[in-house]
Design a protein around this motif. Structure first.
Motif, PDB file in Angstrom:
ATOM      1  N   ILE A  50       0.849  -1.197   0.000  1.00 43.73           N
ATOM      2  CA  ILE A  50       0.000   0.000   0.000  1.00 43.73           C
ATOM      3  C   ILE A  50       0.881   1.242   0.000  1.00 43.73           C
ATOM      4  N   LYS A  51       1.941   1.206   0.788  1.00 46.50           N
ATOM      5  CA  LYS A  51       2.882   2.334   0.840  1.00 46.50           C
ATOM      6  C   LYS A  51       3.537   2.528  -0.524  1.00 46.50           C
ATOM      7  N   ILE A  52       4.013   1.441  -1.128  1.00 43.70           N
ATOM      8  CA  ILE A  52       4.638   1.526  -2.453  1.00 43.70           C
ATOM      9  C   ILE A  52       3.631   2.042  -3.480  1.00 43.70           C
ATOM     10  N   MET A  53       2.406   1.495  -3.434  1.00 41.87           N
ATOM     11  CA  MET A  53       1.359   1.904  -4.359  1.00 41.87           C
ATOM     12  C   MET A  53       1.092   3.402  -4.219  1.00 41.87           C
ATOM     13  N   ASP A  54       0.996   3.876  -2.991  1.00 41.47           N
ATOM     14  CA  ASP A  54       0.740   5.291  -2.734  1.00 41.47           C
ATOM     15  C   ASP A  54       1.907   6.153  -3.229  1.00 41.47           C
ATOM     16  N   ASP A  55       3.132   5.702  -2.960  1.00 43.27           N
ATOM     17  CA  ASP A  55       4.321   6.448  -3.404  1.00 43.27           C
ATOM     18  C   ASP A  55       4.371   6.587  -4.920  1.00 43.27           C
ATOM     19  N   LYS A  56       3.832   5.592  -5.631  1.00 44.44           N
ATOM     20  CA  LYS A  56       3.847   5.616  -7.099  1.00 44.44           C
ATOM     21  C   LYS A  56       2.624   6.334  -7.676  1.00 44.44           C
ATOM     22  N   GLY A  57       1.782   6.867  -6.801  1.00 42.03           N
ATOM     23  CA  GLY A  57       0.648   7.649  -7.264  1.00 42.03           C
ATOM     24  C   GLY A  57      -0.619   6.865  -7.561  1.00 42.03           C
ATOM     25  N   PHE A  58      -0.638   5.602  -7.173  1.00 41.65           N
ATOM     26  CA  PHE A  58      -1.834   4.789  -7.370  1.00 41.65           C
ATOM     27  C   PHE A  58      -2.659   4.784  -6.094  1.00 41.65           C
ATOM     28  N   SER A  59      -3.936   4.443  -6.217  1.00 43.24           N
ATOM     29  CA  SER A  59      -4.789   4.368  -5.037  1.00 43.24           C
ATOM     30  C   SER A  59      -5.625   3.097  -5.062  1.00 43.24           C
ATOM     31  N   ALA A  60      -6.209   2.802  -3.924  1.00 37.64           N
ATOM     32  CA  ALA A  60      -7.002   1.583  -3.758  1.00 37.64           C
ATOM     33  C   ALA A  60      -8.293   1.665  -4.569  1.00 37.64           C
ATOM     34  N   ASN A  61      -8.699   0.509  -5.120  1.00 37.97           N
ATOM     35  CA  ASN A  61     -10.003   0.453  -5.772  1.00 37.97           C
ATOM     36  C   ASN A  61     -11.069   0.210  -4.700  1.00 37.97           C
ATOM     37  N   ALA A  62     -12.320   0.114  -5.098  1.00 29.58           N
ATOM     38  CA  ALA A  62     -13.424  -0.002  -4.136  1.00 29.58           C
ATOM     39  C   ALA A  62     -13.306  -1.251  -3.261  1.00 29.58           C
ATOM     40  N   THR A  63     -12.934  -2.384  -3.849  1.00 27.22           N
ATOM     41  CA  THR A  63     -12.823  -3.623  -3.084  1.00 27.22           C
ATOM     42  C   THR A  63     -11.697  -3.531  -2.069  1.00 27.22           C
ATOM     43  N   THR A  64     -10.547  -3.046  -2.508  1.00 27.22           N
ATOM     44  CA  THR A  64      -9.411  -2.902  -1.601  1.00 27.22           C
ATOM     45  C   THR A  64      -9.733  -1.871  -0.522  1.00 27.22           C
ATOM     46  N   ALA A  65     -10.355  -0.762  -0.911  1.00 29.36           N
ATOM     47  CA  ALA A  65     -10.710   0.274   0.064  1.00 29.36           C
ATOM     48  C   ALA A  65     -11.642  -0.289   1.129  1.00 29.36           C
ATOM     49  N   SER A  66     -12.602  -1.112   0.732  1.00 27.01           N
ATOM     50  CA  SER A  66     -13.517  -1.730   1.693  1.00 27.01           C
ATOM     51  C   SER A  66     -12.757  -2.625   2.675  1.00 27.01           C
ATOM     52  N   MET A  67     -11.814  -3.383   2.152  1.00 23.98           N
ATOM     53  CA  MET A  67     -11.018  -4.256   3.024  1.00 23.98           C
ATOM     54  C   MET A  67     -10.156  -3.425   3.969  1.00 23.98           C
ATOM     55  N   LEU A  68      -9.663  -2.287   3.478  1.00 25.23           N
ATOM     56  CA  LEU A  68      -8.846  -1.415   4.329  1.00 25.23           C
ATOM     57  C   LEU A  68      -9.684  -0.779   5.432  1.00 25.23           C
ATOM     58  N   VAL A  69     -10.914  -0.419   5.107  1.00 26.65           N
ATOM     59  CA  VAL A  69     -11.817   0.119   6.133  1.00 26.65           C
ATOM     60  C   VAL A  69     -12.050  -0.929   7.213  1.00 26.65           C
ATOM     61  N   ASP A  70     -12.249  -2.170   6.802  1.00 25.57           N
ATOM     62  CA  ASP A  70     -12.410  -3.261   7.767  1.00 25.57           C
ATOM     63  C   ASP A  70     -11.167  -3.402   8.643  1.00 25.57           C
ATOM     64  N   LEU A  71     -10.006  -3.265   8.025  1.00 20.99           N
ATOM     65  CA  LEU A  71      -8.741  -3.354   8.755  1.00 20.99           C
ATOM     66  C   LEU A  71      -8.628  -2.226   9.771  1.00 20.99           C
ATOM     67  N   LEU A  72      -8.995  -1.035   9.356  1.00 23.90           N
ATOM     68  CA  LEU A  72      -8.957   0.109  10.269  1.00 23.90           C
ATOM     69  C   LEU A  72      -9.951  -0.055  11.416  1.00 23.90           C
ATOM     70  N   SER A  73     -11.140  -0.509  11.110  1.00 31.98           N
ATOM     71  CA  SER A  73     -12.166  -0.645  12.144  1.00 31.98           C
ATOM     72  C   SER A  73     -11.823  -1.731  13.153  1.00 31.98           C
ATOM     73  N   ALA A  74     -10.986  -2.682  12.740  1.00 27.82           N
ATOM     74  CA  ALA A  74     -10.551  -3.737  13.661  1.00 27.82           C
ATOM     75  C   ALA A  74      -9.263  -3.354  14.391  1.00 27.82           C
ATOM     76  N   ASN A  75      -8.793  -2.114  14.164  1.00 26.62           N
ATOM     77  CA  ASN A  75      -7.545  -1.625  14.772  1.00 26.62           C
ATOM     78  C   ASN A  75      -6.372  -2.564  14.515  1.00 26.62           C
ATOM     79  N   LEU A  76      -6.235  -3.042  13.289  1.00 29.06           N
ATOM     80  CA  LEU A  76      -5.153  -3.947  12.942  1.00 29.06           C
ATOM     81  C   LEU A  76      -3.998  -3.253  12.216  1.00 29.06           C
ATOM     82  N   ALA A  77      -4.037  -1.930  12.159  1.00 32.01           N
ATOM     83  CA  ALA A  77      -2.950  -1.182  11.519  1.00 32.01           C
ATOM     84  C   ALA A  77      -2.307  -0.259  12.546  1.00 32.01           C
ATOM     85  N   ASP A  78      -0.966  -0.148  12.504  1.00 33.13           N
ATOM     86  CA  ASP A  78      -0.291   0.754  13.434  1.00 33.13           C
ATOM     87  C   ASP A  78      -0.570   2.204  13.034  1.00 33.13           C
ATOM     88  N   LYS A  79      -0.154   3.156  13.870  1.00 33.60           N
ATOM     89  CA  LYS A  79      -0.500   4.567  13.694  1.00 33.60           C
ATOM     90  C   LYS A  79      -0.066   5.119  12.323  1.00 33.60           C
TER      91      LYS A  79
END
Length: 146
Positions: A103-132
């Motif tokens: 995700i960091k590499i993708m962001d650095d290269k100017g790409f962003s998450a699609n709807a499916t990936t974004a949904s999974m990332l929201v789930d990850l955030l809501s479960a507090n599974l990502a560091d600050k």
């Protein structure tokens, strides 16, 4: 087609490989993919994306990662579909640390998450599974898609 000497190109094989993956015939898809060079055809970015998706669907995330590295090593430009496909597969296999790296590499290269990936990332955030730091990156990445 081959027996009748009809013209075929990488687009034809991409469709065939994708179809085999979609109907659960991944072994056949791999055989076709592995035979492309012998047929004088060079896999392209869509071919690699199809195979990465197939590996992820089969739960073979290490093979998908190897193919991603091979693709990058062969000087193919990874695109947003490539990143989203492998990140999606990593998240499905609970490989969150590897997904976060991409995700960091993708962001650095100017790409962003699609709807499916974004949904999974929201789930990850809501479960507090990502560091600050990754939470901030994810929020930034998700806001770009809104």
């Amino acid at each position: 087609m081959e027996d009748k000497k009809l013209d075929h190109n990488i687009v034809f094989y991409n469709i065939l490989i994708d179809s085999m993956c979609n109907v659960g015939e991944f072994t056949i898809a791999r055989e076709i993919f592995n035979s492309l060079l012998a047929k004088g055809l060079q896999p392209d970015v869509p071919t690699y994306n199809i195979m990465i998706k197939g590996f992820c669907k089969e739960g073979l995330i290490d093979k998908a990662s190897e193919l991603l590295e091979k693709m990058d090593g062969n000087h193919f430009s990874l695109d947003d579909r490539t990143y989203n496909t492998i990140i999606h597969g990593l998240l499905q296999q609970n490989e969150t640390a590897k997904a976060m790296e991409l995700i960091k590499i993708m962001d650095d290269k100017g790409f962003s998450a699609n709807a499916t990936t974004a949904s999974m990332l929201v789930d990850l955030l809501s479960a507090n599974l990502a560091d600050k730091a990754l939470q901030e990156l994810l929020i930034k990445t998700l806001l770009v898609n809104l």
